[in-house]
Write an enzyme that holds these catalytic residues in place. Structure first.
Site, PDB file in Angstrom:
ATOM      1  N   ARG A 134       0.817  -1.230   0.000  1.00 29.17           N
ATOM      2  CA  ARG A 134       0.000   0.000   0.000  1.00 29.17           C
ATOM      3  C   ARG A 134       0.848   1.277   0.000  1.00 29.17           C
ATOM      4  O   ARG A 134       0.383   2.341   0.388  1.00 29.17           O
ATOM      5  CB  ARG A 134      -0.978   0.023   1.175  1.00 29.17           C
ATOM      6  N   LYS A 180       2.403  11.528 -11.073  1.00 25.12           N
ATOM      7  CA  LYS A 180       1.608  10.637 -11.931  1.00 25.12           C
ATOM      8  C   LYS A 180       2.441   9.397 -12.220  1.00 25.12           C
ATOM      9  O   LYS A 180       3.600   9.507 -12.641  1.00 25.12           O
ATOM     10  CB  LYS A 180       1.253  11.324 -13.253  1.00 25.12           C
ATOM     11  N   GLU A 235       8.625  19.038 -24.409  1.00 23.01           N
ATOM     12  CA  GLU A 235       7.908  19.379 -23.166  1.00 23.01           C
ATOM     13  C   GLU A 235       8.257  20.809 -22.733  1.00 23.01           C
ATOM     14  O   GLU A 235       7.413  21.539 -22.205  1.00 23.01           O
ATOM     15  CB  GLU A 235       8.239  18.387 -22.037  1.00 23.01           C
ATOM     16  N   GLU A 283      -8.318  17.317 -11.199  1.00 19.98           N
ATOM     17  CA  GLU A 283      -9.760  17.335 -10.978  1.00 19.98           C
ATOM     18  C   GLU A 283     -10.431  18.661 -11.335  1.00 19.98           C
ATOM     19  O   GLU A 283     -11.604  18.688 -11.665  1.00 19.98           O
ATOM     20  CB  GLU A 283     -10.052  17.021  -9.501  1.00 19.98           C
ATOM     21  N   HIS A 326      -1.091  17.041 -26.159  1.00 16.39           N
ATOM     22  CA  HIS A 326      -0.966  15.605 -25.883  1.00 16.39           C
ATOM     23  C   HIS A 326      -2.103  14.764 -26.463  1.00 16.39           C
ATOM     24  O   HIS A 326      -1.907  13.570 -26.684  1.00 16.39           O
ATOM     25  CB  HIS A 326      -0.893  15.355 -24.369  1.00 16.39           C
ATOM     26  N   HIS A 348       7.858   9.483 -27.113  1.00  9.00           N
ATOM     27  CA  HIS A 348       6.764  10.285 -26.574  1.00  9.00           C
ATOM     28  C   HIS A 348       6.967  11.786 -26.857  1.00  9.00           C
ATOM     29  O   HIS A 348       6.065  12.467 -27.346  1.00  9.00           O
ATOM     30  CB  HIS A 348       6.649  10.017 -25.072  1.00  9.00           C
TER      31      HIS A 348
HETATM   32  P1  NAD Z   1      12.420   6.777 -21.896  1.00 10.93           P
HETATM   33  O1  NAD Z   1      12.304   6.549 -20.467  1.00 10.93           O
HETATM   34  O2  NAD Z   1      12.024   5.690 -22.819  1.00 10.93           O
HETATM   35  O3  NAD Z   1      13.926   7.227 -22.228  1.00 10.93           O
HETATM   36  C1  NAD Z   1      14.269   7.524 -23.559  1.00 10.93           C
HETATM   37  C2  NAD Z   1      15.528   6.763 -23.988  1.00 10.93           C
HETATM   38  O4  NAD Z   1      16.670   7.363 -23.372  1.00 10.93           O
HETATM   39  C3  NAD Z   1      15.544   5.301 -23.581  1.00 10.93           C
HETATM   40  O5  NAD Z   1      16.102   4.564 -24.645  1.00 10.93           O
HETATM   41  C4  NAD Z   1      16.496   5.276 -22.384  1.00 10.93           C
HETATM   42  O6  NAD Z   1      17.131   4.037 -22.224  1.00 10.93           O
HETATM   43  C5  NAD Z   1      17.477   6.354 -22.748  1.00 10.93           C
HETATM   44  N1  NAD Z   1      18.155   7.022 -21.636  1.00 10.93           N
HETATM   45  C6  NAD Z   1      17.626   7.447 -20.483  1.00 10.93           C
HETATM   46  N2  NAD Z   1      18.521   8.167 -19.780  1.00 10.93           N
HETATM   47  C7  NAD Z   1      19.670   8.146 -20.489  1.00 10.93           C
HETATM   48  C8  NAD Z   1      20.942   8.730 -20.299  1.00 10.93           C
HETATM   49  N3  NAD Z   1      21.206   9.526 -19.273  1.00 10.93           N
HETATM   50  N4  NAD Z   1      21.893   8.508 -21.230  1.00 10.93           N
HETATM   51  C9  NAD Z   1      21.611   7.738 -22.339  1.00 10.93           C
HETATM   52  N5  NAD Z   1      20.419   7.197 -22.586  1.00 10.93           N
HETATM   53  C10 NAD Z   1      19.444   7.405 -21.672  1.00 10.93           C
HETATM   54  O7  NAD Z   1      11.556   8.041 -22.369  1.00 10.93           O
HETATM   55  P2  NAD Z   1      11.310   9.491 -21.733  1.00 10.93           P
HETATM   56  O8  NAD Z   1      11.171  10.370 -22.911  1.00 10.93           O
HETATM   57  O9  NAD Z   1      12.251   9.822 -20.665  1.00 10.93           O
HETATM   58  O10 NAD Z   1       9.862   9.314 -21.049  1.00 10.93           O
HETATM   59  C11 NAD Z   1       8.725   9.009 -21.804  1.00 10.93           C
HETATM   60  C12 NAD Z   1       7.701   8.373 -20.896  1.00 10.93           C
HETATM   61  O11 NAD Z   1       7.355   9.292 -19.873  1.00 10.93           O
HETATM   62  C13 NAD Z   1       6.425   7.989 -21.607  1.00 10.93           C
HETATM   63  O12 NAD Z   1       6.012   6.716 -21.209  1.00 10.93           O
HETATM   64  C14 NAD Z   1       5.423   9.036 -21.120  1.00 10.93           C
HETATM   65  O13 NAD Z   1       4.106   8.551 -21.109  1.00 10.93           O
HETATM   66  C15 NAD Z   1       5.939   9.308 -19.729  1.00 10.93           C
HETATM   67  N6  NAD Z   1       5.556  10.619 -19.186  1.00 10.93           N
HETATM   68  C16 NAD Z   1       5.042  10.649 -17.929  1.00 10.93           C
HETATM   69  C17 NAD Z   1       4.688  11.864 -17.354  1.00 10.93           C
HETATM   70  C18 NAD Z   1       4.204  11.902 -15.948  1.00 10.93           C
HETATM   71  O14 NAD Z   1       3.767  12.976 -15.496  1.00 10.93           O
HETATM   72  N7  NAD Z   1       4.284  10.825 -15.202  1.00 10.93           N
HETATM   73  C19 NAD Z   1       4.872  13.064 -18.079  1.00 10.93           C
HETATM   74  C20 NAD Z   1       5.407  12.996 -19.364  1.00 10.93           C
HETATM   75  C21 NAD Z   1       5.757  11.757 -19.910  1.00 10.93           C
HETATM   76  N1  GLY Z   2       2.542  15.502 -17.679  1.00 11.71           N
HETATM   77  C1  GLY Z   2       1.214  15.840 -17.335  1.00 11.71           C
HETATM   78  C2  GLY Z   2       0.940  15.853 -15.878  1.00 11.71           C
HETATM   79  O1  GLY Z   2       1.804  15.567 -15.093  1.00 11.71           O
HETATM   80  O2  GLY Z   2      -0.146  16.146 -15.483  1.00 11.71           O
END
Ligand code: NAD
Ligand code: GLY
Length: 353
Positions: free
Chosen positions: A114, A136, A178, A228, A239, A254
Site C-alpha cells: 500500500r 503521476k 515538453e 480534478e 498531448h 513520446h
Molecule cells: P524513456 O524513459 O524511454 O527514455 C528515452 C531513452 O533514453 C531510452 O532509450 C532510455 O534508455 C534512454 N536514456 C535514459 N537516460 C539516459 C541517459 N542519461 N543517457 C543515455 N540514454 C538514456 O523516455 P522518456 O522520454 O524519458 O519518457 C517518456 C515516458 O514518460 C512515456 O512513457 C510518457 O508517457 C511518460 N511521461 C510521464 C509523465 C508523468 O507525469 N508521469 C509526463 C510525461 C511523460
Molecule cells: N505531464 C502531465 C501531468 O503531469 O499532469
C-alpha cells in the site's frame, strides 16, 4: 543548485535541481533498504555509478529500454521481486532512468504494501522537466497509454544535468518538446525560450529552463494534484493528438509525438481563431526548429485513437491548445470534425505551407 518544493494535497516532495545534485543528495540513501528500477541503456552506462553511490547491497530490476516495458507484466514482476527480496514498507524504491522507468517504478512503489518510499532520479531531459515531478505513475494496457496508474508523490526528486551528457540528441529533442509546451503555458518561460531560440540545447540554458518548468509544474500540482479542477489538464497541451499518433504510429518517442501533436493542434487553434498573429507564427517556427513535422497519410485513422484520451468526458475530443502568451484554451470537437481538421493540416504540410 536549487530546491523546489511540490506541495500536493497528499504529500510534499523536494526537488533538488542543478549540477552536483546527484552527488549531494543520492548518497544519503545508501544505508537504507533500496530497490532500484532502471533500464538496459541507463544501466549499461551508469552501473558503476550506482554501485559507487549505493554500495552493492541494493536489489535491482533492469527493464529493456523503451515504452513497451511500461506494461502490467513488468509491473507484477517488479512487485514479485520486491517481495522475494524482502523489501519492507520503509524501504525505498529508486527510479533511475527516463519517464518509462519513473512511471512504472512509481506505480510499483505506490502499490507495494500500500505504498513504500519513492525517490525519482530522472536521467532524460523529458523526465527532468516533467515526468519525475507531480506524482503521476502508470503502465500502458493493450497499447493504450497510462491506463493503469496512480497519483503518488515521490519523497525526493534529484534532477542533475550530468545525466544529459550521455543522452542521444534525439532524446534532447524530446525534452525540448515538453519545454516548448511549458513555454505555451507560461509567459516567462516563453520569453526565455524565444530569447535563446538559436541555442536551445545549450547546457546552461537547459539547466535554468528545467528549474523554471519544474517550478511551473510544482505550482500546478499544488493546485490540482489529482487532475480534478481543470488546472493540471493544461499540462496536457498538444498531448491529445500526440498520444493518438503515438498509439497509431508508435515508432517515435513520446516527446517527439508531443511536438508533432502541438503542431497539429496549433493549426486547429489558428483555424478556430483562438490563437493567431505573431505569437502563433513564433510557436510554429519554434516547433519546426526542433522537429520535421510529418504529413501522415492515414491521419484520419490515427484520429480515432484520440477517443481514448482521459480528458474526454463525452463523445467529443478535448484538446488543450495555445491561446495567447501564457494562456491556453480548451476546444471540444466532434470526432469527424477533429479528423478532418487533422487531414487539412496534413494537406497543408504536404503542400509545403
Ligand atoms: P524513456 O524513459 O524511454 O527514455 C528515452 C531513452 O533514453 C531510452 O532509450 C532510455 O534508455 C534512454 N536514456 C535514459 N537516460 C539516459 C541517459 N542519461 N543517457 C543515455 N540514454 C538514456 O523516455 P522518456 O522520454 O524519458 O519518457 C517518456 C515516458 O514518460 C512515456 O512513457 C510518457 O508517457 C511518460 N511521461 C510521464 C509523465 C508523468 O507525469 N508521469 C509526463 C510525461 C511523460
Ligand atoms: N505531464 C502531465 C501531468 O503531469 O499532469
Amino acid at each position: 543548485m536549487t530546491d523546489i518544493i511540490t506541495r500536493a494535497a497528499s504529500a510534499e516532495s523536494v526537488i533538488h535541481c542543478g549540477k552536483g545534485a546527484f552527488e549531494a543528495h543520492a548518497p544519503k540513501w545508501k544505508n537504507k533498504q533500496i530497490y532500484i528500477v532502471t533500464d538496459s541503456n541507463v544501466f549499461a552506462i551508469y552501473r558503476h555509478l550506482l554501485w559507487g553511490t549505493f554500495g552493492n547491497g541494493f536489489s535491482l530490476t533492469v527493464l529493456p529500454a523503451g515504452e513497451r516495458s511500461k506494461n502490467p507484466k513488468n509491473l507484477i514482476s517488479i512487485l514479485k521481486d520486491m517481495l522475494a527480496c524482502g523489501m519492507k514498507r520503509g524501504g525505498v524504491v529508486i527510479a533511475f532512468g527516463g519517464g518509462v522507468v519513473g512511471d512504472i517504478a512509481g506505480l510499483a512503489a505506490s502499490l507495494y504494501m500500500r505504498g513504500c518510499r519513492l525517490v525519482q532520479i530522472p536521467t532524460t531531459l523529458l523526465s527532468q522537466v516533467d515526468s519525475s515531478v507531480g506524482g503521476k505513475t502508470a503502465v500502458d494496457l493493450e497499447g493504450v497509454k497510462n491506463v493503469i496508474g496512480s497519483f503518488y508523490q515521490p519523497e525526493e526528486v534529484i534532477v542533475d544535468p550530468r545525466f544529459l551528457q550521455t543522452l542521444p540528441e534525439r532524446e534532447i529533442r524530446c525534452g525540448l518538446g515538453e519545454i516548448i509546451k511549458y513555454g505555451a503555458l507560461d509567459k516567462d518561460i516563453y520569453n526565455k525560450i524565444i530569447k535563446n531560440c538559436g541555442n536551445l540545447k545549450n547546457e546552461n540554458f537547459l539547466e535554468e529552463i528545467t528549474a523554471d518548468c519544474i517550478r511551473h509544474k510544482a505550482r500546478v500540482v499544488g493546485e490540482d494534484e489529482r487532475d480534478e479542477n481543470g488546472v493540471r489538464k493544461t499540462l496536457n497541451l498538444g498531448h491529445t493528438t500526440g498520444h493518438a499518433f503515438e498509439l497509431f504510429y508508435g515508432k517515435k518517442s513520446h516527446g517527439e509525438f508531443v511536438l508533432i501533436g502541438m503542431y497539429y493542434e496549433l493549426y486547429i487553434a489558428r483555424k478556430y481563431g483562438i490563437c493567431g498573429g505573431q505569437y502563433a507564427e513564433n510557436l510554429e517556427k519554434l516547433i519546426k526548429s526542433v522537429i520535421k513535422i510529418p504529413a501522415y497519410d492515414d491521419v484520419e485513422e490515427s484520429a480515432k485513437f484520440a477517443a481514448f484520451d482521459k480528458k474526454n468526458d463525452d463523445a467529443k475530443i478535448t484538446l488543450i491548445v495555445p491561446e495567447t502568451e501564457g494562456k491556453s484554451a480548451e476546444i471540444k470537437l466532434l470526432p469527424r470534425e477533429y479528423a478532418s481538421l487533422l487531414a487539412e493540416c496534413r494537406n497543408k504540410i504536404k503542400d509545403g505551407i
